[in-house]
Every structure is written in structure tokens, then in C-alpha cells.
Design a protein around this motif. Sequence first.
Motif, PDB file in Angstrom:
ATOM      1  N   GLU A 162       0.969  -1.149  -0.064  1.00 47.78           N
ATOM      2  CA  GLU A 162       0.188  -0.015  -0.040  1.00 47.78           C
ATOM      3  C   GLU A 162       0.704   1.167   0.078  1.00 47.78           C
ATOM      4  O   GLU A 162       0.588   2.217  -0.910  1.00 47.78           O
ATOM      5  CB  GLU A 162      -0.986   0.061   1.309  1.00 47.78           C
ATOM      6  CG  GLU A 162      -1.984  -0.931   1.259  1.00 47.78           C
ATOM      7  CD  GLU A 162      -1.908  -2.089   2.389  1.00 47.78           C
ATOM      8  OE1 GLU A 162      -0.947  -2.032   3.002  1.00 47.78           O
ATOM      9  OE2 GLU A 162      -2.760  -2.862   2.695  1.00 47.78           O
ATOM     10  N   GLU A 214       2.593   1.787  -3.470  1.00 50.22           N
ATOM     11  CA  GLU A 214       1.434   2.285  -4.394  1.00 50.22           C
ATOM     12  C   GLU A 214       0.917   3.672  -4.143  1.00 50.22           C
ATOM     13  O   GLU A 214       0.751   4.453  -5.125  1.00 50.22           O
ATOM     14  CB  GLU A 214       0.319   1.452  -4.319  1.00 50.22           C
ATOM     15  CG  GLU A 214       0.515  -0.114  -4.899  1.00 50.22           C
ATOM     16  CD  GLU A 214      -0.350  -1.072  -4.706  1.00 50.22           C
ATOM     17  OE1 GLU A 214      -1.451  -0.817  -4.276  1.00 50.22           O
ATOM     18  OE2 GLU A 214      -0.138  -2.334  -5.055  1.00 50.22           O
ATOM     19  N   ALA A 215       1.070   4.240  -2.936  1.00 45.26           N
ATOM     20  CA  ALA A 215       0.564   5.516  -2.569  1.00 45.26           C
ATOM     21  C   ALA A 215       1.685   6.350  -2.954  1.00 45.26           C
ATOM     22  O   ALA A 215       1.297   7.464  -3.560  1.00 45.26           O
ATOM     23  CB  ALA A 215       0.218   5.793  -0.961  1.00 45.26           C
ATOM     24  N   THR A 261      -5.132   8.374   5.752  1.00 46.96           N
ATOM     25  CA  THR A 261      -5.495   6.968   5.811  1.00 46.96           C
ATOM     26  C   THR A 261      -6.611   6.994   6.748  1.00 46.96           C
ATOM     27  O   THR A 261      -7.153   7.595   7.570  1.00 46.96           O
ATOM     28  CB  THR A 261      -4.186   6.138   6.397  1.00 46.96           C
ATOM     29  OG1 THR A 261      -4.360   4.784   6.322  1.00 46.96           O
ATOM     30  CG2 THR A 261      -3.958   6.725   7.946  1.00 46.96           C
ATOM     31  N   ASP A 315       6.865  -3.137   2.745  1.00 44.37           N
ATOM     32  CA  ASP A 315       5.777  -2.288   3.201  1.00 44.37           C
ATOM     33  C   ASP A 315       5.937  -2.215   4.530  1.00 44.37           C
ATOM     34  O   ASP A 315       5.486  -1.139   4.896  1.00 44.37           O
ATOM     35  CB  ASP A 315       4.643  -2.779   2.294  1.00 44.37           C
ATOM     36  CG  ASP A 315       3.529  -1.900   2.483  1.00 44.37           C
ATOM     37  OD1 ASP A 315       3.553  -0.768   1.615  1.00 44.37           O
ATOM     38  OD2 ASP A 315       2.514  -2.106   3.185  1.00 44.37           O
ATOM     39  N   ARG A 322       5.771   1.293   6.754  1.00 44.72           N
ATOM     40  CA  ARG A 322       4.545   1.496   7.535  1.00 44.72           C
ATOM     41  C   ARG A 322       4.979   2.160   8.845  1.00 44.72           C
ATOM     42  O   ARG A 322       4.381   2.677   9.613  1.00 44.72           O
ATOM     43  CB  ARG A 322       3.832   0.277   7.916  1.00 44.72           C
ATOM     44  CG  ARG A 322       2.827   0.118   6.923  1.00 44.72           C
ATOM     45  CD  ARG A 322       1.800  -1.410   7.176  1.00 44.72           C
ATOM     46  NE  ARG A 322       1.256  -1.945   6.251  1.00 44.72           N
ATOM     47  CZ  ARG A 322       0.130  -2.723   6.280  1.00 44.72           C
ATOM     48  NH1 ARG A 322      -0.233  -3.172   7.587  1.00 44.72           N
ATOM     49  NH2 ARG A 322      -0.660  -3.288   5.234  1.00 44.72           N
ATOM     50  N   ILE A 329      -4.829  -1.480   6.776  1.00 43.56           N
ATOM     51  CA  ILE A 329      -5.105  -0.197   6.060  1.00 43.56           C
ATOM     52  C   ILE A 329      -6.244  -0.442   5.284  1.00 43.56           C
ATOM     53  O   ILE A 329      -6.351  -1.442   4.457  1.00 43.56           O
ATOM     54  CB  ILE A 329      -3.956   0.028   5.362  1.00 43.56           C
ATOM     55  CG1 ILE A 329      -2.644   0.141   6.214  1.00 43.56           C
ATOM     56  CG2 ILE A 329      -4.128   1.213   4.436  1.00 43.56           C
ATOM     57  CD1 ILE A 329      -1.270   0.610   5.636  1.00 43.56           C
ATOM     58  N   TYR A 350      -7.402   2.291   3.730  1.00 42.28           N
ATOM     59  CA  TYR A 350      -7.035   3.171   2.268  1.00 42.28           C
ATOM     60  C   TYR A 350      -5.851   4.004   2.860  1.00 42.28           C
ATOM     61  O   TYR A 350      -5.794   4.284   3.927  1.00 42.28           O
ATOM     62  CB  TYR A 350      -7.888   3.794   1.585  1.00 42.28           C
ATOM     63  CG  TYR A 350      -8.239   5.157   2.167  1.00 42.28           C
ATOM     64  CD1 TYR A 350      -8.041   6.432   2.049  1.00 42.28           C
ATOM     65  CD2 TYR A 350      -9.505   4.974   3.068  1.00 42.28           C
ATOM     66  CE1 TYR A 350      -8.294   7.532   2.642  1.00 42.28           C
ATOM     67  CE2 TYR A 350      -9.685   6.279   3.824  1.00 42.28           C
ATOM     68  CZ  TYR A 350      -9.105   7.631   3.550  1.00 42.28           C
ATOM     69  OH  TYR A 350      -9.767   8.489   4.175  1.00 42.28           O
ATOM     70  N   ASP A 392      -3.169   7.640   1.351  1.00 41.76           N
ATOM     71  CA  ASP A 392      -2.943   8.306   0.204  1.00 41.76           C
ATOM     72  C   ASP A 392      -1.736   9.295   0.912  1.00 41.76           C
ATOM     73  O   ASP A 392      -2.033   9.740   1.764  1.00 41.76           O
ATOM     74  CB  ASP A 392      -4.197   9.036  -0.265  1.00 41.76           C
ATOM     75  CG  ASP A 392      -3.954   9.536  -1.603  1.00 41.76           C
ATOM     76  OD1 ASP A 392      -3.133   9.109  -2.371  1.00 41.76           O
ATOM     77  OD2 ASP A 392      -4.737  10.868  -1.943  1.00 41.76           O
TER      78      ASP A 392
END
Length: 186
Positions: free
Chosen positions: A4, A7-8, A102, A145, A149, A179, A181, A183
Amino acid sequence: MAGEIGEAIERADREAFTRQPPKTLKGQIGYLIRQLGSAKAVAQELGVTADSVNRYRRGARKHARTDVATKIDDAVRQRWQPQVRKRRQKQAATSGGITVETRARFGYTAPVGTTDDGRFRRLTVHLPPAYAQRLFDARTAGASDQQMRGIIAEGFKEIYFQDSGGRATGLSDVTLNDIDYLDLDY
């Protein structure tokens, strides 16, 4: 780069484009040939033959298979406007910081007598440039990831939960789990 957080960061990079990348297959292939130097190099990158690349370039083939079209799009976006990306990342890491929005489950270790039950929260927190630099460095070094985080969770602990040292000083560890989402903006 999977996960995540990675990708963000990619989404935030794409939002920095000052011009959109080529959209047509012919335009994308032409761009990749200019970047990589030859149809053979593009073919190796995409996993197709050099003849196929030349057919795309000439317009003899107007559409690529779905998996190949995805590879082409990814290869173009990865190489598109690297100076714009670098400039925005440098600005975030030196003066601007990074904003993380988030919805995730936050858990933390707290002193006895206080609640440390994890719960879903929707947060939008602006992290200082030092956290942006650490996040970009970790991404460049190929961090997982989970490691990225941890950097964001540490920033949330300092800025949001402890209010930059003004409260919850006994809070020792914050975790970012489940998570929904995430961003990033910088």
C-alpha cells in the motif's frame, strides 16, 4: 514495489506530472524506443519480440494484448518526467513534508491505566520533511511495506498522538494495521 505505501508513493508521483504521458500505443512505443535506444531493448523490457515492437511503432498493430498493454503503460509511467518527480521529492524531504491520509487500525503501547485497544481511525496528518526523507530513502533501498508503515506510524506517534511532545509522553509504540486506504501528497 508492492504494498500500500509503495503504491501510494507511485500515485503521488503520478499526480506531479506537468504533462500527461503518451496515451496511444504508437506514442508509448515511440517514447520507450527513445528512452531505451532500440526496439530490441524495448522488446526485452516488455517480454515481446522486436518485430512486435516495430509493428506497434509503425501502427500496423493498433492494440496490444491486455498484459502487454499494462507492461507498456507501466514502463512509460516509470520513466515519465523523472526531473519533476525528483524535484517534488526533494522539496518534500527538505522543506515541505508529506501529508498522509489514511483509514486504518491504530494500536499502541500505553502506560497502565490507559486504553491501548486498537481501533479504526481516519487521519490526515502532515508529517515533517525528516519523515518524507526517511520514507523516500527506505523506498529507494527496497524496504518492505511493513518497514515503510513503521516510518509512517512513528510520524503519527510524534505528530498526532503526542502532539510534538505536548501530550501522551508515555506512549511508547504505535502500530498501523488493517489499512482500509492510504493516500500521500507532497
